[in-house]
Design a protein around this motif. Structure first.
Motif, PDB file in Angstrom:
ATOM      1  N   ASP A  78       0.874  -1.180   0.000  1.00 34.00           N
ATOM      2  CA  ASP A  78       0.000   0.000   0.000  1.00 34.00           C
ATOM      3  C   ASP A  78       0.907   1.225   0.000  1.00 34.00           C
ATOM      4  OD1 ASP A  78      -1.917   1.902   0.273  1.00 34.00           O
ATOM      5  OD2 ASP A  78      -2.575   1.327   2.275  1.00 34.00           O
ATOM      6  N   HIS A  94       1.419   5.248   0.039  1.00 35.13           N
ATOM      7  CA  HIS A  94       0.850   6.563   0.328  1.00 35.13           C
ATOM      8  C   HIS A  94       1.754   7.610  -0.315  1.00 35.13           C
ATOM      9  CE1 HIS A  94      -1.250   9.681   2.714  1.00 35.13           C
ATOM     10  NE2 HIS A  94      -0.070  10.269   2.677  1.00 35.13           N
ATOM     11  N   LYS A 143      -4.872   5.057   7.674  1.00 39.46           N
ATOM     12  CA  LYS A 143      -3.968   3.962   7.291  1.00 39.46           C
ATOM     13  C   LYS A 143      -3.656   3.082   8.493  1.00 39.46           C
ATOM     14  CE  LYS A 143      -2.758   5.210   2.942  1.00 39.46           C
ATOM     15  NZ  LYS A 143      -2.766   4.368   1.748  1.00 39.46           N
ATOM     16  N   ALA A 148      -4.276  -0.783   8.826  1.00 44.06           N
ATOM     17  CA  ALA A 148      -3.119  -1.661   8.990  1.00 44.06           C
ATOM     18  C   ALA A 148      -3.442  -2.799   9.945  1.00 44.06           C
ATOM     19  CB  ALA A 148      -1.930  -0.864   9.501  1.00 44.06           C
ATOM     20  N   THR A 155       3.212  -4.640   3.573  1.00 42.98           N
ATOM     21  CA  THR A 155       4.138  -3.528   3.369  1.00 42.98           C
ATOM     22  C   THR A 155       3.392  -2.235   3.089  1.00 42.98           C
ATOM     23  OG1 THR A 155       5.820  -5.031   2.504  1.00 42.98           O
ATOM     24  CG2 THR A 155       6.062  -2.704   1.965  1.00 42.98           C
ATOM     25  N   LEU A 156       3.752  -1.173   3.838  1.00 43.51           N
ATOM     26  CA  LEU A 156       3.176   0.149   3.619  1.00 43.51           C
ATOM     27  C   LEU A 156       4.306   1.126   3.335  1.00 43.51           C
ATOM     28  CD1 LEU A 156       1.240  -1.346   5.862  1.00 43.51           C
ATOM     29  CD2 LEU A 156       0.176   0.894   5.979  1.00 43.51           C
ATOM     30  N   HIS A 215       3.704  -4.542  10.656  1.00 41.01           N
ATOM     31  CA  HIS A 215       3.835  -4.361   9.214  1.00 41.01           C
ATOM     32  C   HIS A 215       5.221  -3.808   8.894  1.00 41.01           C
ATOM     33  CE1 HIS A 215      -0.512  -4.399   9.810  1.00 41.01           C
ATOM     34  NE2 HIS A 215      -0.666  -4.622   8.521  1.00 41.01           N
ATOM     35  N   ILE A 269       7.238  -1.042   7.263  1.00 38.11           N
ATOM     36  CA  ILE A 269       6.992   0.341   6.860  1.00 38.11           C
ATOM     37  C   ILE A 269       8.229   0.864   6.149  1.00 38.11           C
ATOM     38  CG2 ILE A 269       6.426   2.674   7.629  1.00 38.11           C
ATOM     39  CD1 ILE A 269       4.182   0.752   8.141  1.00 38.11           C
TER      40      ILE A 269
END
Length: 562
Positions: free
Chosen positions: A125, A127, A444, A448, A455-456, A484, A486
């Motif tokens: 995802d 941003h 977010k 999450a 993976t963000l 997660h 990051i």
């Protein structure tokens, strides 16, 4: 999670290779060093748009490779659905760009952009720098609610979309069928003419191809006949030295010689078989040539039939199947016009029944949304408090449209109040850029916990914030990184100090060319980089001490959360 990023000949990047880790991966660097180009390369690899200047100057191609590792059941199932290989949970996505064209592959198999995006949506995802601005548009709010409620809402939405399109199709039929009496009679007359014209032609599937082949043959009958006459002359018995003549002489010669050697009987039998084949060939050739002599009458018949079929194709469709479909549809519509009132009544009854289905599913979906919106708004509020919105109030409002869509009749609105005593107002009227960025981070963080995406990526989530707020944002990112991976680009020391792994992006030049490099920092280098962010051009001992203190406080903060 994303294990490795390899980029070559991309914009000002010559070649970089980054091994990423679990937890919070921080990327920092001077303005203009190419930090956003790194995120841009990831977007391109996952199916993003390609700009004209994407290939590094002087290079023939650009390449981006992403290596993921995932045991997510949804990812593995999607790979199976797309018939893509996967071993030990690893997924290698590559995209190579050459002359404005690109080829994408997953684990060595070439894939479409749609397949690529389906896989990417489950893996990562992103941003982007301006994504928070999507919160200014209310049409995006319903998607956020439905994403949160997907476990309950997905099947209902799928059924609703199917029933809604069935309803629109019925309404379209009603619109097309509803005409005044004069027009109805004209339609009947026209349809009867069409159906009669096509039926009288008595078309057969594949007939046009057969006739085209026959037309080609007959239109060249003279050339064929002349050529076959020469073949017959070479193969027959009339000309000395022809195949038939020479084989006949050979038969006579072998007949004499067999008396001297029994072994020659085998050759004799073979040449008799050969003579029989030549005779059969000549006989068939003669019959075929004789048939061509009457070609003019056949040619005229074939030509007329082809002209008729082509005439019907020009009017009703490109193929005989299309033309026959016109008959089927015409007869169906004639039946409706012959029994006009009954058809309208039946169609209206079907529309009424379909509207009930759409209404029932829309109401069910709305109920699911309201229940989940109440939970979601409370969780977003909690996340906003964590991000230094101390007196925040947040609400999700659902109103009803006076019409249906494939998504039902709901319309969503996000409302917020950031000051005590201030009424709730729409986000677009209240929030600044920095506030929108934090609100998006809050959303977010809520997702999450709910989503299985491992993976963000956050590209400058720190826009418009500083001080205590920046510290809160760093703590929230660190919190999310507990479950997660990051990857975050930042300009703020508070966020950089929280890094589990810290990378620096640097722009270097030799006076002729400029390129971007990236490398992982050890703890000492990380403190020096944080000091650079804090102190700017001059890094004093005091600034270094402050950077080291920030790093130690970040470690303490993480230990307390554990």
């Amino acid at each position: 999670m994303l294990l490795n990023l390899h980029v070559k000949n991309f914009a000002i990047i010559d070649e970089v290779d980054i091994t990423l880790k679990d937890g919070l991966n921080i990327l920092t660097g001077e303005t203009g060093a190419g930090k956003s180009i790194i995120i841009g390369s990831v977007n391109v690899c996952l199916g993003g748009k390609i700009s004209k200047d994407i290939i590094r100057h002087g290079a023939d191609y650009a390449l981006v490779e992403l290596l993921f590792e995932s045991n997510n059941r949804a990812v593995i199932q999607k790979m199976k659905d797309l018939d893509l290989p996967i071993e030990e949970g690893q997924i290698l996505i590559t995209r190579k760009i050459t002359n404005g064209k690109s080829i994408s592959k997953i684990n060595g198999e070439t894939v479409t952009s749609q397949s690529l995006k389906e896989i990417a949506a489950l893996l990562i995802d992103i941003h982007g720098q301006h994504e928070h601005q999507s919160l200014l548009y209310k049409e995006n709010y319903l998607d956020i609610i439905d994403r949160y409620a997907k476990e309950e809402a997905a099947a209902v939405k799928q059924n609703l979309a199917r029933e809604y399109y069935a309803l629109t199709d019925l309404k379209k039929q009603m619109s097309q069928l509803t005409v005044d009496e004069d027009k109805r009679l004209r339609e009947i007359s026209y349809l009867e003419y069409e159906v009669k014209e096509i039926k009288e032609a008595n078309l057969r599937i594949g007939e046009d191809e057969e006739l085209t082949s026959e037309y080609k043959k007959l239109s060249n009958a003279r050339i064929i006949a002349e050529g076959l006459s020469q073949v017959y002359e070479h193969m027959g018995y009339q000309t000395s030295g022809s195949a038939g003549d020479m084989i006949g002489r050979s038969v006579k010669q072998l007949t004499k010689l067999m008396d001297y050697d029994d072994e020659l009987k085998g050759f004799y039998q073979q040449i008799l078989d050969l003579e029989a084949l030549v005779n059969e060939f000549n006989r068939n050739l003669s019959e075929y040539t004789a048939d061509l002599s009457n070609h003019e009458e056949d040619f005229k018949e074939v030509e007329e039939r082809l002209n008729l079929i082509n005439h019907l194709k020009a009017k009703y469709g490109n193929t005989i199947q299309d033309i026959k479909k016109v008959v089927d549809e015409g007869e169906k519509k004639l039946e409706q016009y012959y029994h006009y009132e009954e058809t309208l009544q039946e169609l209206q009854a079907n529309i009424d029944n379909q509207e009930k289905k759409v209404r029932a599913l829309s109401e069910k979906l709305s109920e699911i949304r309201r229940k989940n919106a109440a939970i979601l708004s409370e969780r977003i509020k909690e996340a906003l408090v964590d991000l230094n919105f101390l007196d925040v109030r947040f609400a999700i409002e659902l109103t009803r449209k006076d019409y249906y869509t494939q998504d039902g009749f709901d319309e969503g609105e996000f409302l917020i109040s950031v000051n005590p005593g201030e009424a709730l107002k729409t986000l677009s009227k209240v929030a600044s850029g920095g506030e929108l960025s934090r609100i998006m981070l809050a959303i977010k963080s809520v997702f999450a916990d709910k989503d299985e995406i491992e993976t963000l990526i956050f590209d400058e989530i720190d826009t418009g914030i500083s001080g205590r707020t920046a510290q809160k944002v760093s703590e929230k990112l660190s919190q999310i990184s507990g479950s997660h991976q990051i990857i975050c680009i930042t300009h703020l020391a508070q966020i950089a100090s929280m890094a589990d792994v810290h990378y620096i992006i640097e722009k270097n030049t030799d006076g002729m060319t400029t390129k971007t490099d990236i490398r992982q920092l050890n703890e000492t280098e990380s403190i020096e980089e944080i000091a650079r962010i804090l102190g700017g051009a001059v890094i004093t001992k005091t600034v270094l001490e402050s950077a080291e203190e920030m790093k130690q406080l970040a470690k303490k903060n993480k230990l307390e959360r554990v």
